[in-house]
Design a protein around this motif. Structure first.
Motif, mmCIF file in Angstrom:
data_model
loop_
_atom_site.group_PDB
_atom_site.id
_atom_site.type_symbol
_atom_site.label_atom_id
_atom_site.label_comp_id
_atom_site.label_asym_id
_atom_site.label_seq_id
_atom_site.Cartn_x
_atom_site.Cartn_y
_atom_site.Cartn_z
ATOM 1 N N ASN A 38 6.090 62.576 76.463
ATOM 2 C CA ASN A 38 6.137 64.165 77.352
ATOM 3 C C ASN A 38 6.104 65.165 76.037
ATOM 4 N N ALA A 39 5.544 65.466 76.261
ATOM 5 C CA ALA A 39 4.443 66.505 74.958
ATOM 6 C C ALA A 39 5.547 67.775 75.022
ATOM 7 N N ARG A 40 5.666 68.362 76.375
ATOM 8 C CA ARG A 40 6.200 69.731 76.129
ATOM 9 C C ARG A 40 7.194 69.368 75.473
ATOM 10 N N LEU A 41 8.046 68.599 75.657
ATOM 11 C CA LEU A 41 9.637 68.417 74.946
ATOM 12 C C LEU A 41 9.813 67.825 73.918
ATOM 13 N N THR A 42 8.924 66.825 73.699
ATOM 14 C CA THR A 42 8.162 67.208 72.187
ATOM 15 C C THR A 42 7.887 68.121 71.051
ATOM 16 N N TYR A 43 7.100 68.817 71.942
ATOM 17 C CA TYR A 43 6.968 70.471 71.325
ATOM 18 C C TYR A 43 8.221 71.574 70.913
ATOM 19 N N LEU A 44 9.012 71.334 71.895
ATOM 20 C CA LEU A 44 10.124 72.005 72.250
ATOM 21 C C LEU A 44 11.216 71.629 71.089
ATOM 22 N N LEU A 45 11.223 70.357 71.177
ATOM 23 C CA LEU A 45 12.682 69.419 69.611
ATOM 24 C C LEU A 45 12.046 70.589 68.739
ATOM 25 N N SER A 46 10.707 70.331 68.043
ATOM 26 C CA SER A 46 10.062 70.546 67.175
ATOM 27 C C SER A 46 10.294 71.095 66.724
ATOM 28 N N ARG A 47 9.967 72.604 68.181
ATOM 29 C CA ARG A 47 10.237 74.341 67.112
ATOM 30 C C ARG A 47 11.792 74.739 67.235
ATOM 31 N N VAL A 49 14.022 72.412 66.636
ATOM 32 C CA VAL A 49 14.328 72.192 64.791
ATOM 33 C C VAL A 49 13.887 72.513 63.996
ATOM 34 N N THR A 50 12.909 72.941 64.162
ATOM 35 C CA THR A 50 12.332 74.056 62.786
ATOM 36 C C THR A 50 12.717 75.159 62.758
ATOM 37 N N HIS A 51 13.332 76.186 63.902
ATOM 38 C CA HIS A 51 13.919 77.697 63.705
ATOM 39 C C HIS A 51 14.856 77.227 63.077
ATOM 40 N N LEU A 52 16.177 76.452 63.873
ATOM 41 C CA LEU A 52 17.598 76.120 63.472
ATOM 42 C C LEU A 52 17.504 75.517 61.788
ATOM 43 N N HIS A 53 15.907 75.195 61.657
ATOM 44 C CA HIS A 53 16.852 74.570 60.327
ATOM 45 C C HIS A 53 16.462 75.662 59.723
ATOM 46 N N ASP A 54 15.717 76.107 59.594
ATOM 47 C CA ASP A 54 15.146 77.739 59.282
ATOM 48 C C ASP A 54 16.502 78.855 58.655
ATOM 49 N N PHE A 55 16.978 78.771 59.956
ATOM 50 C CA PHE A 55 18.408 79.453 60.169
ATOM 51 C C PHE A 55 19.304 79.528 59.135
ATOM 52 N N ALA A 56 19.386 77.819 59.120
ATOM 53 C CA ALA A 56 20.297 77.419 58.054
ATOM 54 C C ALA A 56 19.817 78.014 56.488
ATOM 55 N N ARG A 57 18.885 77.851 56.583
ATOM 56 C CA ARG A 57 18.378 77.852 55.426
ATOM 57 C C ARG A 57 18.454 79.605 54.832
ATOM 58 N N GLU A 58 17.887 79.840 55.092
ATOM 59 C CA GLU A 58 17.941 81.957 55.467
ATOM 60 C C GLU A 58 19.184 81.980 54.992
ATOM 61 N N THR A 59 20.371 81.482 56.129
ATOM 62 C CA THR A 59 21.820 82.119 55.922
ATOM 63 C C THR A 59 22.335 81.169 54.913
ATOM 64 N N ARG A 60 21.737 80.774 54.432
ATOM 65 C CA ARG A 60 22.499 79.671 53.520
ATOM 66 C C ARG A 60 23.952 78.914 53.809
ATOM 67 N N LEU A 61 23.633 78.842 55.703
ATOM 68 C CA LEU A 61 24.762 79.065 56.666
ATOM 69 C C LEU A 61 25.938 78.314 56.060
ATOM 70 N N SER A 62 27.504 78.677 55.899
ATOM 71 C CA SER A 62 28.674 77.754 55.028
ATOM 72 C C SER A 62 29.013 77.000 56.462
ATOM 73 N N THR A 63 29.132 75.592 55.454
ATOM 74 C CA THR A 63 30.126 74.863 56.934
ATOM 75 C C THR A 63 30.836 74.947 57.963
ATOM 76 N N GLU A 64 31.549 76.309 57.244
ATOM 77 C CA GLU A 64 33.152 77.723 58.362
ATOM 78 C C GLU A 64 32.464 77.995 58.969
ATOM 79 N N GLU A 65 31.159 78.614 58.835
ATOM 80 C CA GLU A 65 31.016 79.508 59.822
ATOM 81 C C GLU A 65 30.233 78.705 60.580
ATOM 82 N N TRP A 66 29.460 77.446 60.415
ATOM 83 C CA TRP A 66 29.084 76.546 61.707
ATOM 84 C C TRP A 66 29.501 76.240 61.955
ATOM 85 N N MET A 67 30.738 75.739 61.930
ATOM 86 C CA MET A 67 32.378 75.275 62.192
ATOM 87 C C MET A 67 32.176 76.509 63.654
#
Ligand code: BEZ
Ligand code: FE
Length: 343
Positions: A38-47, A49-67
């Motif tokens: 499913n090309a659309r599902l793959t694309y949605l997940l890829s974007r 994951v990209t934005h979620l990971h960038d969010f964590a990298r940009e904010t230096r998200l703490s474990t407590e904050e994510w909990m």
């Protein structure tokens, strides 16, 4: 669904994913998520994951904050299917979250773009029901004796100005206390809501109430979040409308009263300039014609609908423009939605 059976030890499954680091975990996660047909599902997940990971990298998200974030989401899930003390309908906290983060309006704008002159969309909210009575034009859709009566005289036209007959129009608003009927635990029938059909001139008219401002449900995690953010939970006075007919783009919108204190700070971002209206007062002639008292509040509105085809074409055009602007060039539209162009 049962998991696939354990494989014999005949080498690793999938791409190598060892020694994942801050810098390479994103492409690796995307690779392992890209095994579906499913090309659309793959694309949605890829974007995602990209934005979620960038969010964590940009904010230096703490474990407590994510909990805390996870606890917040669990809280939203727990309250979702309950019959809440603010509504005898199931109230979906995640939709409220989407509304209060501006995502619901953003999605409506993306999915239902309007050419100049067409009526813009607004948020649906959780208080539309499917049990509103079908009323004749001119009927009264409220049973609240305390509210200020309002006569609404409206038309529905296409973008060329031709009347559209036989559009189904759902209309709903709160009572004078700022509550929808479903928020009253002793509700035994619908009130302040109805369904109407436009006539041969594209006209529909009804007797309702001058709308009042009211707070969105704030008894759950979303209400607490708004408080923490220093935000209020109010919506400016409005009446909801939903227009449906085969071949026409479904329009979910609302009209907002000018001058409302919450006009520019709606808790769910539903207000648009073109949807802000001034009420008038019914004159003697109109009063006689529509069977209301002279001086009653009067709402006059001409709604303009687009065809499904018009909307789809505009949506494709805007999607291509937006993707080019974002520098996303190797994509194509399939069913009006972008997927990677691998051809
Ligand atoms: C409403 O207008 O009914 C509404 C919209 C979004 C969230 C809550 C209420
Ligand atoms: Fe509302």
């Amino acid at each position: 669904m049962a998991p696939e059976p354990r494989r014999e030890n005949s080498g690793p499954v999938g791409p190598p994913l060892l020694d994942l680091t801050i810098d390479n975990i994103t492409p690796n996660t995307i690779r392992i998520n890209s095994q579906s047909e499913n090309a659309r599902l793959t694309y949605l997940l890829s974007r995602l994951v990209t934005h979620l990971h960038d969010f964590a990298r940009e904010t230096r998200l703490s474990t407590e904050e994510w909990m805390k974030g996870i606890e917040f989401l669990i809280g939203c899930g727990k309250i979702c299917s309950d019959v809440r003390n603010v509504s005898c309908l199931p109230l979906h906290e995640f939709i409220l979250l989407s509304d209060t983060l501006g995502l619901s309006l953003l999605l409506d704008n993306i999915n239902h773009p309007k050419p100049a002159g067409a009526t813009e969309g607004s948020v649906l909210g959780p208080f539309h029901t499917h049990d509103a009575p079908l009323l004749e034009n001119g009927a009264t859709m409220t049973s609240d004796p305390a509210g200020e009566p309002m006569l609404a005289i409206c038309t529905v036209k296409d973008t060329a100005g031709n009347p559209i007959q036989g559009i189904k129009i759902d209309i709903w608003e709160t009572d004078s206390s700022g509550h929808y009927d479903v928020q009253h635990s002793d509700r035994n029938e619908p009130s302040e809501r109805c369904v109407m059909m436009s006539d041969a001139e594209g006209k529909f008219w009804f007797k309702g109430l001058k709308p009042v401002s009211y707070p969105i449900p704030h008894d759950g995690p979303v209400g607490k979040l708004l408080e923490r953010l220093g935000r209020h939970c109010w919506r400016p006075a409005h009446v909801h409308f939903m227009f449906e007919k085969e071949g026409w783009d479904k329009l979910i919108t609302a009209l907002y009263l000018r001058g409302d204190p919450y006009e520019t700070s709606d808790a769910v971002f539903g207000v648009k300039k073109s949807l802000v209206v001034d009420l008038d007062k019914v004159d003697k002639e109109t009063a006689e014609k529509y069977g209301v008292k002279e001086g009653t509040w009067l709402l006059r509105q001409d709604f303009v609908l687009t065809t499904q085809k018009e909307t789809e074409e505009l949506r494709d055009e805007l999607a291509k423009e937006a993707l080019a602007k974002l520098g996303l060039h190797n994509l194509k539209l399939v069913d009006h939605l972008p997927v990677p162009d691998l051809d």
